[in-house]
Motif scaffolding. Structure first.
Motif, PDB file in Angstrom:
ATOM      1  N   VAL A  27     -19.260  -9.023  22.167  1.00 40.80           N
ATOM      2  CA  VAL A  27     -19.322  -8.789  20.765  1.00 40.80           C
ATOM      3  C   VAL A  27     -18.323  -8.577  19.847  1.00 40.80           C
ATOM      4  O   VAL A  27     -17.774  -9.253  19.370  1.00 40.80           O
ATOM      5  N   ILE A  28     -17.618  -7.957  21.147  1.00 41.82           N
ATOM      6  CA  ILE A  28     -16.436  -7.625  19.948  1.00 41.82           C
ATOM      7  C   ILE A  28     -15.164  -8.523  20.575  1.00 41.82           C
ATOM      8  O   ILE A  28     -14.492  -8.705  20.165  1.00 41.82           O
ATOM      9  N   VAL A  29     -15.081  -9.396  21.713  1.00 38.98           N
ATOM     10  CA  VAL A  29     -14.495 -10.677  21.640  1.00 38.98           C
ATOM     11  C   VAL A  29     -14.858 -12.224  21.133  1.00 38.98           C
ATOM     12  O   VAL A  29     -13.701 -12.701  19.635  1.00 38.98           O
ATOM     13  N   ILE A  30     -15.804 -11.767  20.699  1.00 40.90           N
ATOM     14  CA  ILE A  30     -16.676 -12.732  19.834  1.00 40.90           C
ATOM     15  C   ILE A  30     -16.372 -12.415  18.412  1.00 40.90           C
ATOM     16  O   ILE A  30     -16.010 -13.255  17.478  1.00 40.90           O
ATOM     17  N   PHE A  31     -16.565 -11.564  17.673  1.00 40.53           N
ATOM     18  CA  PHE A  31     -15.957 -10.410  16.494  1.00 40.53           C
ATOM     19  C   PHE A  31     -15.200 -11.296  16.535  1.00 40.53           C
ATOM     20  O   PHE A  31     -14.119 -11.559  14.835  1.00 40.53           O
ATOM     21  N   TRP A  32     -13.829 -10.623  17.062  1.00 46.61           N
ATOM     22  CA  TRP A  32     -12.504 -10.771  17.066  1.00 46.61           C
ATOM     23  C   TRP A  32     -11.881 -12.182  17.062  1.00 46.61           C
ATOM     24  O   TRP A  32     -11.067 -12.710  15.795  1.00 46.61           O
ATOM     25  N   GLY A  33     -12.666 -13.244  17.516  1.00 42.50           N
ATOM     26  CA  GLY A  33     -12.678 -14.904  18.178  1.00 42.50           C
ATOM     27  C   GLY A  33     -13.064 -14.793  16.482  1.00 42.50           C
ATOM     28  O   GLY A  33     -12.200 -16.281  15.406  1.00 42.50           O
ATOM     29  N   ALA A  34     -14.073 -14.775  15.613  1.00 41.37           N
ATOM     30  CA  ALA A  34     -15.122 -15.371  14.836  1.00 41.37           C
ATOM     31  C   ALA A  34     -13.948 -15.070  13.121  1.00 41.37           C
ATOM     32  O   ALA A  34     -13.377 -15.653  12.196  1.00 41.37           O
ATOM     33  N   SER A  35     -12.679 -13.513  13.368  1.00 42.38           N
ATOM     34  CA  SER A  35     -12.153 -13.253  12.507  1.00 42.38           C
ATOM     35  C   SER A  35     -10.827 -13.585  11.936  1.00 42.38           C
ATOM     36  O   SER A  35     -10.207 -13.379  11.353  1.00 42.38           O
ATOM     37  N   GLY A  36     -10.383 -14.136  13.196  1.00 36.87           N
ATOM     38  CA  GLY A  36      -9.188 -15.226  13.623  1.00 36.87           C
ATOM     39  C   GLY A  36      -8.766 -15.995  11.818  1.00 36.87           C
ATOM     40  O   GLY A  36      -7.710 -16.012  11.428  1.00 36.87           O
ATOM     41  N   PRO A  37      -9.714 -16.595  11.485  1.00 37.71           N
ATOM     42  CA  PRO A  37      -9.138 -18.143  10.570  1.00 37.71           C
ATOM     43  C   PRO A  37      -9.074 -16.665   8.994  1.00 37.71           C
ATOM     44  O   PRO A  37      -8.276 -17.254   8.401  1.00 37.71           O
ATOM     45  N   LEU A  38     -10.205 -15.586   9.303  1.00 39.26           N
ATOM     46  CA  LEU A  38      -9.502 -14.451   8.279  1.00 39.26           C
ATOM     47  C   LEU A  38      -7.742 -14.150   7.289  1.00 39.26           C
ATOM     48  O   LEU A  38      -7.931 -13.932   7.102  1.00 39.26           O
ATOM     49  N   PHE A  39      -7.427 -13.688   9.653  1.00 37.37           N
ATOM     50  CA  PHE A  39      -6.087 -12.951   9.473  1.00 37.37           C
ATOM     51  C   PHE A  39      -5.044 -14.129   9.967  1.00 37.37           C
ATOM     52  O   PHE A  39      -3.947 -13.954  10.180  1.00 37.37           O
ATOM     53  N   GLY A  40      -6.086 -15.591   9.096  1.00 37.09           N
ATOM     54  CA  GLY A  40      -5.000 -16.791   9.785  1.00 37.09           C
ATOM     55  C   GLY A  40      -3.955 -16.817  11.239  1.00 37.09           C
ATOM     56  O   GLY A  40      -3.209 -17.744  12.081  1.00 37.09           O
ATOM     57  N   PHE A  41      -5.045 -16.419  12.077  1.00 38.07           N
ATOM     58  CA  PHE A  41      -4.877 -16.359  13.167  1.00 38.07           C
ATOM     59  C   PHE A  41      -3.729 -16.245  13.384  1.00 38.07           C
ATOM     60  O   PHE A  41      -2.497 -16.693  14.253  1.00 38.07           O
ATOM     61  N   SER A  42      -3.082 -14.812  12.835  1.00 38.56           N
ATOM     62  CA  SER A  42      -1.436 -14.833  13.421  1.00 38.56           C
ATOM     63  C   SER A  42      -0.893 -14.013  14.404  1.00 38.56           C
ATOM     64  O   SER A  42      -2.299 -13.336  15.242  1.00 38.56           O
ATOM     65  N   ASP A  43       0.285 -13.138  14.058  1.00 35.17           N
ATOM     66  CA  ASP A  43       0.250 -12.431  16.028  1.00 35.17           C
ATOM     67  C   ASP A  43      -0.343 -11.451  16.016  1.00 35.17           C
ATOM     68  O   ASP A  43      -0.391 -10.635  17.171  1.00 35.17           O
TER      69      ASP A  43
END
Length: 131
Positions: A27-43
């Motif tokens: 769930v943590i990994v899925i949440f992190w992956g889903a939040s990528g667009p929100l943070f612009g897949f930043s460093d």
């Protein structure tokens, strides 16, 4: 201090092996992956998961190794007791885990030689080995 560490290590090792721990990690990994667009897949976004997994892995190595060492020690003690009370067993095998690699390899070779010298097992019609 050792007793507290052993208790914590055992508890964490037990919890880490349960399905709910895997589900939580997924769930943590899925949440992190889903939040990528929100943070612009930043460093920084990538650094969060990399740092988190590195820290968890680093700590888990020590905790799981402690648990594994304790389990292995208990298993060896149980086997040593069985060897000790079995009249036909070789008592020299007690504490065999403390021998060097060369000593263990020599013992393995002697077992291999004994197996080669022993007559082969035959199989009865019922599928059970016969001497």
């Amino acid at each position: 201090m050792n007793k507290v560490f052993a208790h914590i290590a055992q508890w964490v090792a037990e919890q880490a092996g349960r399905p709910h721990s895997f589900i939580l990690a997924a769930v943590i990994v899925i949440f992190w992956g889903a939040s990528g667009p929100l943070f612009g897949f930043s460093d920084t976004w990538q650094l969060v998961i990399n740092t988190g997994t590195t820290i968890v892995t680093f700590l888990m190595v020590f905790l799981i190794q402690n648990s594994q060492n304790r389990d292995t020690r208990a298993l060896h003690l149980k086997l040593d007791e069985l060897i000790r009370v079995t009249s036909s067993a070789k008592n020299s095998f007690i504490n065999l885990e403390d021998h060097t690699e060369q000593e263990l390899e020599a013992l393995k070779r002697s077992f291999d030689d004994e197996c080669q010298a022993a007559p082969p097992l035959t199989t009865a019609e019922d599928g059970k080995p016969q001497p």
